[in-house]
Design an enzyme around this catalytic site. Structure first.
Site, PDB file in Angstrom:
ATOM      1  N   LYS A 180       1.055  -1.284  -0.039  1.00 59.54           N
ATOM      2  CA  LYS A 180      -0.018   0.131   0.123  1.00 59.54           C
ATOM      3  C   LYS A 180       0.645   1.472   0.295  1.00 59.54           C
ATOM      4  O   LYS A 180       1.654   1.726   0.752  1.00 59.54           O
ATOM      5  CB  LYS A 180      -0.950  -0.213   0.965  1.00 59.54           C
ATOM      6  CG  LYS A 180      -1.952   1.832   0.722  1.00 59.54           C
ATOM      7  CD  LYS A 180      -2.295   1.797   2.143  1.00 59.54           C
ATOM      8  CE  LYS A 180      -1.396   3.098   2.733  1.00 59.54           C
ATOM      9  NZ  LYS A 180      -1.648   4.029   1.446  1.00 59.54           N
ATOM     10  N   GLY A 233       7.001   5.329   7.952  1.00 57.76           N
ATOM     11  CA  GLY A 233       6.432   6.426   8.080  1.00 57.76           C
ATOM     12  C   GLY A 233       6.334   7.099   9.202  1.00 57.76           C
ATOM     13  O   GLY A 233       7.688   7.148  10.046  1.00 57.76           O
ATOM     14  N   GLU A 255      10.374   1.685  10.754  1.00 63.07           N
ATOM     15  CA  GLU A 255      11.211   2.710  10.625  1.00 63.07           C
ATOM     16  C   GLU A 255      10.527   3.866  10.378  1.00 63.07           C
ATOM     17  O   GLU A 255       9.681   4.401  10.062  1.00 63.07           O
ATOM     18  CB  GLU A 255      11.933   2.038   8.969  1.00 63.07           C
ATOM     19  CG  GLU A 255      13.108   1.532   9.863  1.00 63.07           C
ATOM     20  CD  GLU A 255      13.694   1.543  10.334  1.00 63.07           C
ATOM     21  OE1 GLU A 255      14.678   2.583  10.309  1.00 63.07           O
ATOM     22  OE2 GLU A 255      14.621   0.309  10.540  1.00 63.07           O
ATOM     23  N   CYS A 289      13.631  11.225   6.787  1.00 62.81           N
ATOM     24  CA  CYS A 289      13.339  11.035   7.406  1.00 62.81           C
ATOM     25  C   CYS A 289      15.069  10.923   8.689  1.00 62.81           C
ATOM     26  O   CYS A 289      14.940  10.944   9.622  1.00 62.81           O
ATOM     27  CB  CYS A 289      13.673   9.227   8.134  1.00 62.81           C
ATOM     28  SG  CYS A 289      14.843   8.501   6.630  1.00 62.81           S
ATOM     29  N   GLU A 390       9.698  15.888  15.889  1.00 63.63           N
ATOM     30  CA  GLU A 390       9.978  15.816  13.698  1.00 63.63           C
ATOM     31  C   GLU A 390       9.650  16.365  13.649  1.00 63.63           C
ATOM     32  O   GLU A 390       7.856  16.765  13.797  1.00 63.63           O
ATOM     33  CB  GLU A 390      10.027  14.797  13.469  1.00 63.63           C
ATOM     34  CG  GLU A 390      10.314  14.387  12.339  1.00 63.63           C
ATOM     35  CD  GLU A 390      10.495  13.374  11.592  1.00 63.63           C
ATOM     36  OE1 GLU A 390       9.275  12.784  11.563  1.00 63.63           O
ATOM     37  OE2 GLU A 390      11.142  12.566  10.567  1.00 63.63           O
TER      38      GLU A 390
END
Ligand code: NAP
Ligand code: MG
Length: 488
Positions: A180, A233, A255, A289, A390
C-alpha cells in the site's frame, strides 16, 4: 507551468491484472508546485480489495517460494533494466507528484535500480550456517525460509526507493507481497509497479492496493493471512500497526521519525560542516527521515559556523523541482505546508529567533504551490518543541553548547535516534561520539542523510523497531530460521 489536461486514472495490481477498486472510487493526486495540476487519479480501495490481493498473494506463494533464488533474481534484474529505461519518466512523475527536484528524483530512481540489481544476486548467497553438533554422526545447520504473504506500507517522501527496498528483499527470499503506497505519491509508485509487472513476476507474487491508510493500510495490518508487516512512516501510525500486529501474532518492522543532530566542534572543518548541514537540512525540503534538523555547535565556533550556514541558506534557489536551477522544491502537500508553518510558529512562540526564512513563498511561479522559505532558527533551548519533535520541513534549529559532553547530552535528549553526524578532525572526539551517541546511522564528517544500499539501515529508540532494512540485514525480517538436525 502549463496545466496538463490529459489525466490518467490508475488501477490496482491484483493477481497479475490491473483492476479498478471494487467501489470504483478514485482520488486525485496533485502537484505541490502547482496544485491546479492533477498528476493522476488513483483508486480509493477498501478492505474487499485488500482481501482479493492477499488471496492472490497467498495462492502465488507455494510456487514462488519453491523457485530457485537464481530464478527469482532473474525477474528482479529484468525489473531493474525496465526501470532504468524509464528513469526520466518516473523521475519527472516523482517531481510533479511530490515536489523534490528532478536531480534528486533521478537519483532516487537509480538507487531503486541499484537495489533491485543488488538483491537480484542475493538468491545465490548463503542462507544459513553449519554448526558443529555435540552428537556424533550428526549434521546440524540452519536454513532461512520465507514468511508467506507480507504487507508493505510506505510513505510519500521516497515513493520509489522505499517500496523497492522493502519489496526486493521480500521477493528474493521467496515471499509474496501486497503493497500500500502513500496516497500522496501513488502515481509514482504505480509507475514503479508497471516495471515490476512487465518484468514477468507470476500472477499474485506482487500486488498493489491504493487507498487511504485508515482503510487499506488498516485492512492489510489486520488481515489474518498477512504474516508480516513492514512499515515506514510516522510514529503515530507505526504504534497503531505494532499493537494490531502484536495482537494477532504477526511479525512487524517499523522505521519511523527522526530528530537528527549534527554536532560541530572547534576541531571541525567549518566550511564542510556548514555545506553538509545545509544540504542535509534543506534538500528535499527537509522531508527525509534522516534530514538534519538540529545543529549543535560548541560556543568557540558558533558565530563563524552560523555565518557560513546563513550565507549558504540565503543562496538557496527555491522553485519548481523541474527547473534545472532549483535547489529546493515545495513541500509535498497542503498538509505538510500547514504543519511546517505551524512548527515554525511554535518555535517563535517559545522564544526562538528566526535568522532567515520562516514564511511561505507565493510570488510569481510559486503562487499556486506549497513553497516555504528555507528556515534557520536560533536561540533554541533543547527543551523547546522545535528541538524535540520532527518538523519534516526545511527548518534547521541552531543550538549553542559549551562542550562536546554537553553536545552529546543535548543530541541524545530526544525520543528519536535515527541518524547523527559529527564534524571534527580530532580522533578522540570521534571515538567519544561513536561510543555515546544514540543513533542507528552515524556519520563522521558527512551529511546526516544518505544511506548506502548494501549496508544495514535503521534507527534506535522511538525511530525504529530495530529489525534493520537494506543490505543482507533485510534477511532477518523477511525470513525465519529453521534449525535442522540430521542423524546418519
Ligand atoms: P504516515 O502518515 O505514518 O503514513 C505512512 C503510511 O502509512 C502511508 O501509506 C499511510 O497511508 C499509512 N497509514 C496511515 N494510517 C494508517 C493506519 N491506521 N494503518 C495502516 N497504515 C496507515 O507517514 P508519512 O506522513 O507518509 O511519512 C512521513 C513520516 O515517515 C515521517 O515521520 C518520516 O520520518 C517517516 N519516514 C521514516 C523513514 C525511515 O526509514 N525511518 C523513511 C522515510 C520516512 P496514507 O497516508 O496514504 O493515508
Ligand atoms: Mg502530490
Amino acid at each position: 507551468m502549463t496545466v496538463k489536461t490529459e489525466v490518467k486514472t490508475y488501477q490496482n495490481l491484483i493477481n497479475g491484472q490491473w483492476v479498478d477498486a471494487q467501489k470504483q472510487e478514485v482520488e486525485k493526486s496533485i502537484n505541490p508546485a502547482d496544485y491546479r495540476e492533477i498528476v493522476g487519479y488513483v483508486p480509493l480501495s477498501t478492505a474487499e480489495d485488500v482481501d482479493m490481493a492477499v488471496k492472490a498473494a497467498k495462492s502465488a506463494f507455494p510456487h514462488w517460494s519453491k523457485l530457485s533464488g537464481g530464478a527469482r533474481g532473474d525477474v528482479l534484474r529484468k525489473a531493474a533494466d525496465l526501470m532504468e529505461q524509464r528513469v526520466n519518466d518516473i523521475a519527472e512523475t516523482l517531481t510533479r507528484e511530490m515536489g523534490k527536484t528532478l536531480a534528486e528524483a533521478k537519483g532516487e530512481v537509480m538507487r531503486a535500480v541499484a537495489i533491485l540489481r543488488y538483491y537480484s544476486s542475493e538468491g545465490m548467497r548463503s542462507i544459513g550456517e553449519v554448526i558443529p553438533s555435540n552428537e556424533e554422526g550428526t549434521l546440524l545447520f540452519t536454513s532461512r525460509s520465507p514468511l508467506g504473504v507480507v504487507g508493505l506500507i510506505t510513505p510519500w517522501n521516497f515513493p520509489v526507493a522505499i517500496p523497492i527496498w522493502k519489496m526486493a528483499p521480500a521477493l528474493i527470499y521467496g515471499n509474496t507481497v501486497v503493497m500500500k503506497p502513500a496516497l500522496e505519491a501513488t502515481v509514482t509508485a504505480m509507475k514503479v509497479m508497471e516495471c515490476l509487472q512487465e518484468a514477468g513476476f507470476p500472477p499474485g507474487v506482487i500486488n498493489v492496493v491504493s487507498g487511504s491508510g485508515s482503510k487499506v493500510g488498516n485492512a492489510l495490518t489486520e488481515h489474518p493471512d498477512v504474516k508480516a508487516i513492514s512499515f515506514t512512516g510516522s510514529n503515530q501510525v507505526g504504534q497503531l500497526i505494532a499493537l494490531k500486529a502484536l495482537e494477532r501474532g504477526a511479525k512487524y518492522q517499523l522505521e519511523m521519525g527522526g530528530k537528527n543532530p549534527v554536532v560541530v566542534t572547534q576541531n571541525a572543518d567549518l566550511e564542510l560542516a556548514a555545506e553538509l548541514t545545509v544540504s542535509g537540512s534543506m534538500k528535499s525540503s527537509g522531508q527525509k527521515c534522516t534530514a538534519t534538523s538540529r545543529a549543535i555547535v560548541v560556543k568557540e565556533v558558533y558565530d563563524e559556523f552560523r555565518e557560513k550556514v546563513l550565507q549558504k541558506v540565503k543562496g538557496i534557489k527555491v522553485g519548481n523541482g523541474l527547473a534545472a536551477d532549483t535547489y529546493m522544491g515545495p513541500v509535498a502537500s497542503q498538509n505538510q505546508y500547514h504543519n511546517v508553518l505551524a512548527a515554525i510558529q511554535k518555535g517563535i512562540d517559545e522564544g526562538g529567533h528566526v535568522v532567515w526564512g520562516g514564511k511561505p513563498l507565493d510570488q510569481d511561479e510559486m503562487a499556486y504551490g506549497y513553497f516555504i522559505e528555507p528556515t534557520l532558527i536560533e536561540n533554541v533551548d533543547p527543551s523547546m518543541w522545535i528541538a524535540q519533535e520532527e518538523v519534516f520541513g526545511p527548518v534547521l534549529a541552531l543550538i549553542k553548547v559549551d562542550s562536546l559532553d554537553e553536545a552529546l547530552q543535548v543530541a541524545n535528549d530526544v525520543k528519536y535516534g535515527l541518524s547523527a553526524s559529527i564534524f571534527t578532525n580530532h580522533l578522540n572526539e570521534v571515538f567519544q561520539y561513536l561510543n555515546e551517541i544514540e543513533a542507528g546511522m552515524i556519520r563522521v564528517n558527512g551529511e546526516s542523510s544518505g544511506v548506502e544500499l548494501q549496508a544495514p539501515f535503521g534507527g534506535v529508540k522511538a525511530s525504529s523497531t530495530q529489525a534493520r532494512e537494506q543490505g543482507r540485514a533485510a534477511m532477518e525480517f523477511f525470513t525465519t530460521i529453521k534449525t535442522v538436525t540430521i542423524k546418519a
